[in-house]
Design an enzyme around this catalytic site. Structure first.
Site, PDB file in Angstrom:
ATOM      1  N   GLU A  90       0.827  -1.210   0.000  1.00 38.38           N
ATOM      2  CA  GLU A  90       0.000   0.000   0.000  1.00 38.38           C
ATOM      3  C   GLU A  90       0.857   1.253   0.000  1.00 38.38           C
ATOM      4  O   GLU A  90       1.904   1.303   0.622  1.00 38.38           O
ATOM      5  CB  GLU A  90      -0.848   0.037   1.281  1.00 38.38           C
ATOM      6  CG  GLU A  90      -1.918  -1.005   1.324  1.00 38.38           C
ATOM      7  CD  GLU A  90      -2.776  -0.858   2.578  1.00 38.38           C
ATOM      8  OE1 GLU A  90      -3.554  -1.774   2.835  1.00 38.38           O
ATOM      9  OE2 GLU A  90      -2.660   0.164   3.291  1.00 38.38           O
ATOM     10  N   CYS A 103       2.855   8.405   1.963  1.00 33.98           N
ATOM     11  CA  CYS A 103       3.166   7.447   3.028  1.00 33.98           C
ATOM     12  C   CYS A 103       3.631   6.164   2.344  1.00 33.98           C
ATOM     13  O   CYS A 103       2.854   5.492   1.671  1.00 33.98           O
ATOM     14  CB  CYS A 103       1.931   7.220   3.892  1.00 33.98           C
ATOM     15  SG  CYS A 103       2.212   6.020   5.197  1.00 33.98           S
ATOM     16  N   CYS A 110       5.290  -7.212   7.850  1.00 38.89           N
ATOM     17  CA  CYS A 110       6.211  -6.713   8.878  1.00 38.89           C
ATOM     18  C   CYS A 110       6.396  -7.789   9.929  1.00 38.89           C
ATOM     19  O   CYS A 110       5.443  -8.469  10.294  1.00 38.89           O
ATOM     20  CB  CYS A 110       5.636  -5.437   9.500  1.00 38.89           C
ATOM     21  SG  CYS A 110       6.712  -4.716  10.759  1.00 38.89           S
ATOM     22  N   CYS A 114       3.249  -5.866  16.038  1.00 38.53           N
ATOM     23  CA  CYS A 114       2.537  -5.105  17.066  1.00 38.53           C
ATOM     24  C   CYS A 114       1.082  -5.563  17.101  1.00 38.53           C
ATOM     25  O   CYS A 114       0.485  -5.806  16.050  1.00 38.53           O
ATOM     26  CB  CYS A 114       2.634  -3.614  16.766  1.00 38.53           C
ATOM     27  SG  CYS A 114       4.338  -3.063  16.610  1.00 38.53           S
ATOM     28  N   CYS A 117      -1.687  -3.674  14.943  1.00 37.20           N
ATOM     29  CA  CYS A 117      -1.403  -3.276  13.558  1.00 37.20           C
ATOM     30  C   CYS A 117      -1.694  -4.396  12.578  1.00 37.20           C
ATOM     31  O   CYS A 117      -1.180  -5.512  12.734  1.00 37.20           O
ATOM     32  CB  CYS A 117       0.060  -2.842  13.455  1.00 37.20           C
ATOM     33  SG  CYS A 117       0.582  -2.483  11.768  1.00 37.20           S
ATOM     34  N   GLY A 162       5.724  -2.090   7.187  1.00 28.34           N
ATOM     35  CA  GLY A 162       7.127  -2.459   7.314  1.00 28.34           C
ATOM     36  C   GLY A 162       7.866  -1.666   8.368  1.00 28.34           C
ATOM     37  O   GLY A 162       7.424  -0.589   8.774  1.00 28.34           O
ATOM     38  N   GLU A 163       8.965  -2.219   8.819  1.00 31.35           N
ATOM     39  CA  GLU A 163       9.844  -1.530   9.773  1.00 31.35           C
ATOM     40  C   GLU A 163      11.066  -1.053   8.995  1.00 31.35           C
ATOM     41  O   GLU A 163      11.909  -1.859   8.599  1.00 31.35           O
ATOM     42  CB  GLU A 163      10.240  -2.497  10.903  1.00 31.35           C
ATOM     43  CG  GLU A 163      11.366  -2.008  11.796  1.00 31.35           C
ATOM     44  CD  GLU A 163      11.205  -0.572  12.303  1.00 31.35           C
ATOM     45  OE1 GLU A 163      10.159  -0.236  12.868  1.00 31.35           O
ATOM     46  OE2 GLU A 163      12.158   0.220  12.113  1.00 31.35           O
ATOM     47  N   SER A 217       7.730   5.254  17.328  1.00 32.11           N
ATOM     48  CA  SER A 217       6.417   4.751  17.729  1.00 32.11           C
ATOM     49  C   SER A 217       6.500   4.286  19.176  1.00 32.11           C
ATOM     50  O   SER A 217       7.029   3.226  19.464  1.00 32.11           O
ATOM     51  CB  SER A 217       5.990   3.581  16.829  1.00 32.11           C
ATOM     52  OG  SER A 217       5.712   4.067  15.545  1.00 32.11           O
ATOM     53  N   LEU A 218       5.992   5.121  20.077  1.00 32.46           N
ATOM     54  CA  LEU A 218       6.138   4.847  21.512  1.00 32.46           C
ATOM     55  C   LEU A 218       4.915   4.091  22.034  1.00 32.46           C
ATOM     56  O   LEU A 218       5.028   2.977  22.512  1.00 32.46           O
ATOM     57  CB  LEU A 218       6.318   6.187  22.228  1.00 32.46           C
ATOM     58  CG  LEU A 218       7.020   6.197  23.567  1.00 32.46           C
ATOM     59  CD1 LEU A 218       8.360   5.499  23.518  1.00 32.46           C
ATOM     60  CD2 LEU A 218       7.211   7.651  24.021  1.00 32.46           C
ATOM     61  N   HIS A 219       3.759   4.715  21.960  1.00 33.20           N
ATOM     62  CA  HIS A 219       2.455   4.103  22.249  1.00 33.20           C
ATOM     63  C   HIS A 219       2.210   3.703  23.700  1.00 33.20           C
ATOM     64  O   HIS A 219       1.074   3.404  24.072  1.00 33.20           O
ATOM     65  CB  HIS A 219       2.176   2.895  21.346  1.00 33.20           C
ATOM     66  CG  HIS A 219       2.334   3.163  19.879  1.00 33.20           C
ATOM     67  ND1 HIS A 219       1.997   4.363  19.307  1.00 33.20           N
ATOM     68  CD2 HIS A 219       2.805   2.396  18.869  1.00 33.20           C
ATOM     69  CE1 HIS A 219       2.250   4.319  18.003  1.00 33.20           C
ATOM     70  NE2 HIS A 219       2.750   3.141  17.720  1.00 33.20           N
ATOM     71  N   ASN A 293      -7.212   3.872  14.693  1.00 31.11           N
ATOM     72  CA  ASN A 293      -8.115   3.498  13.602  1.00 31.11           C
ATOM     73  C   ASN A 293      -8.565   2.068  13.831  1.00 31.11           C
ATOM     74  O   ASN A 293      -7.770   1.146  13.707  1.00 31.11           O
ATOM     75  CB  ASN A 293      -7.343   3.520  12.280  1.00 31.11           C
ATOM     76  CG  ASN A 293      -7.654   4.753  11.473  1.00 31.11           C
ATOM     77  OD1 ASN A 293      -8.813   5.161  11.356  1.00 31.11           O
ATOM     78  ND2 ASN A 293      -6.620   5.350  10.919  1.00 31.11           N
ATOM     79  N   CYS A 336      -3.711   1.394   8.459  1.00 34.20           N
ATOM     80  CA  CYS A 336      -2.575   0.790   7.781  1.00 34.20           C
ATOM     81  C   CYS A 336      -2.845  -0.679   7.485  1.00 34.20           C
ATOM     82  O   CYS A 336      -3.256  -1.421   8.356  1.00 34.20           O
ATOM     83  CB  CYS A 336      -1.362   0.907   8.686  1.00 34.20           C
ATOM     84  SG  CYS A 336      -1.347   2.454   9.583  1.00 34.20           S
TER      85      CYS A 336
HETATM   86  N1  SAH Z   1       7.014   0.166  11.467  1.00 32.49           N
HETATM   87  C1  SAH Z   1       7.164   1.553  11.674  1.00 32.49           C
HETATM   88  C2  SAH Z   1       6.562   2.394  10.582  1.00 32.49           C
HETATM   89  C3  SAH Z   1       5.266   1.907  10.024  1.00 32.49           C
HETATM   90  S1  SAH Z   1       3.894   1.855  11.151  1.00 32.49           S
HETATM   91  C4  SAH Z   1       6.612   1.958  13.002  1.00 32.49           C
HETATM   92  O1  SAH Z   1       5.967   1.152  13.673  1.00 32.49           O
HETATM   93  O2  SAH Z   1       6.861   3.084  13.401  1.00 32.49           O
HETATM   94  C5  SAH Z   1       3.501   3.590  11.144  1.00 32.49           C
HETATM   95  C6  SAH Z   1       2.558   4.051  12.248  1.00 32.49           C
HETATM   96  O3  SAH Z   1       1.236   3.584  12.031  1.00 32.49           O
HETATM   97  C7  SAH Z   1       2.983   3.543  13.616  1.00 32.49           C
HETATM   98  O4  SAH Z   1       3.116   4.614  14.523  1.00 32.49           O
HETATM   99  C8  SAH Z   1       1.839   2.648  13.972  1.00 32.49           C
HETATM  100  O5  SAH Z   1       1.700   2.594  15.322  1.00 32.49           O
HETATM  101  C9  SAH Z   1       0.665   3.261  13.263  1.00 32.49           C
HETATM  102  N2  SAH Z   1      -0.501   2.381  13.166  1.00 32.49           N
HETATM  103  C10 SAH Z   1      -0.532   1.060  12.924  1.00 32.49           C
HETATM  104  N3  SAH Z   1      -1.801   0.586  12.957  1.00 32.49           N
HETATM  105  C11 SAH Z   1      -2.603   1.642  13.219  1.00 32.49           C
HETATM  106  C12 SAH Z   1      -4.008   1.819  13.370  1.00 32.49           C
HETATM  107  N4  SAH Z   1      -4.849   0.815  13.253  1.00 32.49           N
HETATM  108  N5  SAH Z   1      -4.466   3.062  13.649  1.00 32.49           N
HETATM  109  C13 SAH Z   1      -3.612   4.117  13.748  1.00 32.49           C
HETATM  110  N6  SAH Z   1      -2.290   4.021  13.601  1.00 32.49           N
HETATM  111  C14 SAH Z   1      -1.776   2.799  13.352  1.00 32.49           C
HETATM  112 FE1  SF4 Z   2       5.325  -3.285  11.929  1.00 33.45          FE
HETATM  113 FE2  SF4 Z   2       5.042  -0.657  12.476  1.00 33.45          FE
HETATM  114 FE3  SF4 Z   2       2.887  -2.277  12.209  1.00 33.45          FE
HETATM  115 FE4  SF4 Z   2       4.462  -2.538  14.324  1.00 33.45          FE
HETATM  116  S1  SF4 Z   2       3.239  -0.727  13.803  1.00 33.45           S
HETATM  117  S2  SF4 Z   2       3.660  -4.236  13.083  1.00 33.45           S
HETATM  118  S3  SF4 Z   2       6.441  -2.118  13.462  1.00 33.45           S
HETATM  119  S4  SF4 Z   2       4.354  -1.730  10.631  1.00 33.45           S
END
Ligand code: SAH
Ligand code: SF4
Length: 347
Positions: A90, A103, A110, A114, A117, A162-163, A217-219, A293, A336
């Site tokens: 995507e 983006c 990946c 997480c 995700c 992806g990371e 990405s702290l969360h 989301n 995502c």
């Molecule tokens: N892997 C890297 C970059 C891609 S993910 C990372 O984790 O930083 C990019 C961002 O999208 C991350 O901050 C992730 O937490 C966020 N993300 C993933 N799923 C999501 C969702 N359902 N709603 C909102 N943000 C989301």
């Molecule tokens: Fe991979 Fe980023 Fe999604 Fe975590 S948030 S699974 S690191 S793409």
């Protein structure tokens, strides 16, 4: 065949020298493909026919193909792109008042996994090649140019699937190509890489001498909660991550953005906000709050608007610069990995 879109200028210069050419051939080729948008070697009229034939034999200018497009009422465009081997990723275009941000995905799937995700659900299939990342921007630019409003991709966030630091070298070459003045000439300060917190990657990135941005990405602000959301936290716990952030600030002389998803009942209380302030107050970074989301792949719910604003207020009162992420394409599959999941489940 070597794809020209995958070659960082120094690498292209080296190849040209190996072909018995002068290094400036590389700049000449960049001008043709990125500035004049040539899509085949025959257009390159100031290159001798003989050398064009050499190029045609060894090099190609292949781009991913568009297999699905979603247009949102707010101007967001979401693409599913197919690579040569049939794998799909995507790419999203978001329109801000200051320009168009792409983006970009860095891997197919990946491996970080997480829990919130959808990109991580099936694991990593493979890293994306440099040309496949550059290709995402070129395909978007092509769509924008056909719309005829004089727009082009002006900002890039490596925040798709992806990371990026698990595909480090390719991502760095990608950045150098899009940042190059003879390449896509996207300003370093308009380029952001987002990582789940790969400590070695952060330290290396600090030393690249780039003026690009870094998002973390702290969360969550304690190890217990963060490990539940991001199992990578077991490998790189918060103490190590924050040390790496401080090192980055020192060496790169740049501040990071902390991304913090707000998930109802998971990490969105004022106690969480207090812990967050404690965790990051000795750093210069600012916070980007992301209302979650929702997807049908897990049970996480988005925090209420009240919660989001209370969290923001707490941070702001405690002198942490914070914003709430603007949302795009809420009428299409915004989260995502959602579009890919939907299209590929159907087929
Ligand atoms: N892997 C890297 C970059 C891609 S993910 C990372 O984790 O930083 C990019 C961002 O999208 C991350 O901050 C992730 O937490 C966020 N993300 C993933 N799923 C999501 C969702 N359902 N709603 C909102 N943000 C989301
Ligand atoms: Fe991979 Fe980023 Fe999604 Fe975590 S948030 S699974 S690191 S793409």
């Amino acid at each position: 065949m070597i794809n020209l879109y995958g070659l960082e200028i120094k690498k292209l210069e080296k190849l040209m020298v190996e072909e018995g050419q002068k290094p400036y051939r590389a700049t000449q080729l960049y001008t043709w493909i990125y500035e004049k948008k040539a899509t085949n070697f025959d257009e390159m009229s100031d290159i001798s026919l003989k050398f064009r034939n050499v190029l045609k034999e060894k090099y190609c200018l292949d781009l991913p193909t568009v297999s699905y497009v979603q247009n949102s009422a707010d101007g967001t465009i979401k693409l599913l792109l197919k690579m040569k081997d049939g794998m799909q990723v995507e790419t999203v275009l978001m329109r801000y008042n200051y320009g168009c941000a792409a983006c970009v995905s860095s891997q197919v799937g990946c491996n970080i996994g997480c829990s919130f995700c959808s990109s991580g659900l099936l694991g990593k299939k493979r890293d994306l090649l440099v040309e496949e990342m550059v290709g995402q921007i070129l395909v978007l630019n092509d769509i924008l140019s056909k719309e005829g409003r004089g727009e082009r991709v002006s900002h890039v966030v490596v925040m798709g699937t992806g990371e990026p630091f698990d595909n480090y070298d390719n991502v760095m070459d990608f950045i150098r190509i899009i940042n190059n003045q003879k390449g896509l000439s996207i300003g370093a300060r308009h380029i952001t890489v987002s990582t789940s917190g790969i400590v070695e990657g952060i330290k290396k990135y600090a030393r690249e001498g780039l003026q690009t941005n870094l998002a973390i990405s702290l969360h969550a602000s304690n190890d217990e909660k963060r490990t539940k959301l991001m199992k990578i936290n077991k490998v790189y716990p918060l103490k190590d991550l924050m040390e790496a952030v401080k090192e980055y600030e020192q060496i790169a002389q740049r501040r990071v953005t902390y991304e913090y998803l707000l998930i109802q009942g998971v990490n969105d209380t004022l106690e969480d906000a207090r812990e967050l302030v404690e965790l990051i107050k000795d750093t210069k970074g600012y916070v980007n709050l992301i209302p979650y989301n929702e997807t049908n792949l897990n049970d996480y719910k988005r925090s209420s608007n009240n919660r989001v604003h209370a969290f923001l207020d707490y941070l702001t009162k405690n002198h942490i610069t914070s914003t709430i992420r603007k949302e795009f394409g809420s009428d299409i599959d915004a989260a995502c990995g959602q579009l890919k999941a939907k299209v590929e489940n159907k087929t």
